[in-house]
Write a protein that holds these residues in place. Structure first.
Motif, PDB file in Angstrom:
ATOM      1  N   SER A  97       1.012  -1.279  -0.047  1.00  0.00           N
ATOM      2  CA  SER A  97       0.033  -0.073  -0.071  1.00  0.00           C
ATOM      3  C   SER A  97       0.903   1.250  -0.052  1.00  0.00           C
ATOM      4  O   SER A  97       1.749   1.384   0.733  1.00  0.00           O
ATOM      5  CB  SER A  97      -0.993   0.068   1.400  1.00  0.00           C
ATOM      6  OG  SER A  97      -1.678   0.981   1.359  1.00  0.00           O
TER       7      SER A  97
ATOM      8  N   GLU B 239     -11.970   8.302  -2.042  1.00  0.00           N
ATOM      9  CA  GLU B 239     -10.956   7.649  -2.571  1.00  0.00           C
ATOM     10  C   GLU B 239     -10.710   6.299  -1.859  1.00  0.00           C
ATOM     11  O   GLU B 239     -10.731   6.137  -0.601  1.00  0.00           O
ATOM     12  CB  GLU B 239      -9.474   8.451  -2.466  1.00  0.00           C
ATOM     13  CG  GLU B 239      -8.333   7.820  -3.489  1.00  0.00           C
ATOM     14  CD  GLU B 239      -7.148   8.958  -3.285  1.00  0.00           C
ATOM     15  OE1 GLU B 239      -6.114   8.495  -2.750  1.00  0.00           O
ATOM     16  OE2 GLU B 239      -7.685  10.180  -3.372  1.00  0.00           O
TER      17      GLU B 239
ATOM     18  N   GLU C 209      -8.341   2.547  -1.321  1.00  0.00           N
ATOM     19  CA  GLU C 209      -7.139   2.389  -1.119  1.00  0.00           C
ATOM     20  C   GLU C 209      -6.434   1.635  -2.316  1.00  0.00           C
ATOM     21  O   GLU C 209      -7.294   0.548  -2.679  1.00  0.00           O
ATOM     22  CB  GLU C 209      -6.942   1.545   0.254  1.00  0.00           C
ATOM     23  CG  GLU C 209      -5.430   1.140   0.496  1.00  0.00           C
ATOM     24  CD  GLU C 209      -4.936   0.243   1.593  1.00  0.00           C
ATOM     25  OE1 GLU C 209      -4.090   0.115   2.014  1.00  0.00           O
ATOM     26  OE2 GLU C 209      -6.247  -0.440   2.157  1.00  0.00           O
ATOM     27  N   ILE C 210      -5.259   1.818  -2.784  1.00  0.00           N
ATOM     28  CA  ILE C 210      -4.869   1.224  -4.119  1.00  0.00           C
ATOM     29  C   ILE C 210      -3.830   0.317  -3.788  1.00  0.00           C
ATOM     30  O   ILE C 210      -2.677   1.048  -3.057  1.00  0.00           O
ATOM     31  CB  ILE C 210      -4.703   2.391  -5.277  1.00  0.00           C
ATOM     32  CG1 ILE C 210      -6.252   2.760  -5.624  1.00  0.00           C
ATOM     33  CG2 ILE C 210      -4.050   1.512  -6.370  1.00  0.00           C
ATOM     34  CD1 ILE C 210      -6.834   1.752  -6.101  1.00  0.00           C
TER      35      ILE C 210
ATOM     36  N   GLU D   1      -1.609  -1.604 -10.718  1.00  0.00           N
ATOM     37  CA  GLU D   1      -2.130  -0.841  -9.546  1.00  0.00           C
ATOM     38  C   GLU D   1      -3.791  -1.620  -9.473  1.00  0.00           C
ATOM     39  O   GLU D   1      -4.372  -1.521 -10.494  1.00  0.00           O
ATOM     40  CB  GLU D   1      -2.469   0.532  -9.725  1.00  0.00           C
ATOM     41  CG  GLU D   1      -1.041   1.477  -9.582  1.00  0.00           C
ATOM     42  CD  GLU D   1      -1.064   2.905  -9.648  1.00  0.00           C
ATOM     43  OE1 GLU D   1      -2.352   3.403  -9.802  1.00  0.00           O
ATOM     44  OE2 GLU D   1      -0.042   3.414  -9.460  1.00  0.00           O
ATOM     45  N   ASN D   2      -4.108  -1.980  -8.495  1.00  0.00           N
ATOM     46  CA  ASN D   2      -5.500  -2.561  -8.069  1.00  0.00           C
ATOM     47  C   ASN D   2      -5.855  -2.236  -6.872  1.00  0.00           C
ATOM     48  O   ASN D   2      -5.199  -1.839  -5.667  1.00  0.00           O
ATOM     49  CB  ASN D   2      -5.134  -3.906  -8.536  1.00  0.00           C
ATOM     50  CG  ASN D   2      -6.657  -4.671  -8.662  1.00  0.00           C
ATOM     51  OD1 ASN D   2      -7.323  -4.963  -7.794  1.00  0.00           O
ATOM     52  ND2 ASN D   2      -7.191  -4.667  -9.914  1.00  0.00           N
ATOM     53  N   LYS D   3      -7.225  -2.490  -6.529  1.00  0.00           N
ATOM     54  CA  LYS D   3      -7.936  -2.386  -5.339  1.00  0.00           C
ATOM     55  C   LYS D   3      -7.447  -3.525  -4.166  1.00  0.00           C
ATOM     56  O   LYS D   3      -7.509  -3.566  -3.089  1.00  0.00           O
ATOM     57  CB  LYS D   3      -9.239  -2.295  -5.242  1.00  0.00           C
ATOM     58  CG  LYS D   3      -9.946  -0.922  -6.261  1.00  0.00           C
ATOM     59  CD  LYS D   3     -11.366  -1.084  -6.309  1.00  0.00           C
ATOM     60  CE  LYS D   3     -11.522   0.285  -7.081  1.00  0.00           C
ATOM     61  NZ  LYS D   3     -13.220   0.112  -7.336  1.00  0.00           N
TER      62      LYS D   3
END
Length: 202
Positions: free
Chosen positions: A73, A96, A98-99, A144-146
């Motif tokens: 993170s 927003e 978290e990515i 980049e992903n959740k």
């Protein structure tokens, strides 16, 4: 193995046209290797001389591996400096998510390079496919992903029959039974084609 790899790269329909044309054109003749290559180039969407150069004239083996997976993170950005003062950023709630920033390290362990595919699966079920020409000895893919990455596989559809070690083609971010899964999948893959070959000549 070279021919099966070629079929997977070109697609079954194109490969069938190549074999049909080659067999009809050179029946009762004495064709040379270049005659077959010329037929391949006639139907392929690109010039395939590079493929046969690697397969017929280069020494060594094909071996790709996923060597490392990382997901983290990013550090929270609380503000920035402007005109010599620290200005705090106020973030609205629920705006927003978290990515996670992730890396997948892929290595070419053998001297022979072929185009390969990379399949990345995230913990939330999302998948991403990437293509790589495989020429460099090392490549890092960024995502980049959740969610964090669950696993990554190079050549996930077993297109490269010439890969000498299927065991290192995939990796979970956390330790698991992935090696056993890869061996089981590889054996089933080989068994399927063996049975198809036996059925063809029976």
């Amino acid at each position: 193995l070279m021919m099966w790899t070629l079929e997977n790269y070109l697609g079954e329909s194109v490969f069938n046209k190549i074999m049909k044309t080659y067999s009809e054109r050179f029946i009762f003749k004495h064709p040379k290797p270049q005659d077959f290559i010329d037929v391949v180039n006639e139907f392929a969407s690109e010039n395939m001389d590079w493929f046969f150069e690697k397969m017929l004239h280069e020494a060594g083996v094909v071996d790709y591996a996923v060597s490392k997976i990382e997901s983290s993170s990013p550090e929270a950005k609380n503000g920035y400096f402007g005109h010599g003062k620290f200005i705090e950023l106020i973030q609205e709630e629920g705006i927003e998510e978290e990515i996670f920033v992730s890396q997948v390290h892929v290595q070419r362990l053998g001297p022979v390079a072929l185009p390969v595919e990379l399949l990345v699966t995230f913990e939330n079920g999302d998948t991403v496919e990437k293509k790589w020409d495989g020429e460099a000895p090392y490549r890092i893919f960024y995502f980049e992903n959740k969610s964090k990455i669950e696993k990554a596989e190079v050549d996930p559809y077993h297109k490269i029959w010439l890969d000498v070690n299927y065991e290192n083609n995939g990796r979970y971010r956390q330790s698991s039974s992935f090696v056993a899964y890869r061996w089981g999948a590889a054996w089933l893959f080989w068994l399927q084609h063996l049975l198809e070959t036996v059925a063809l000549f029976s």
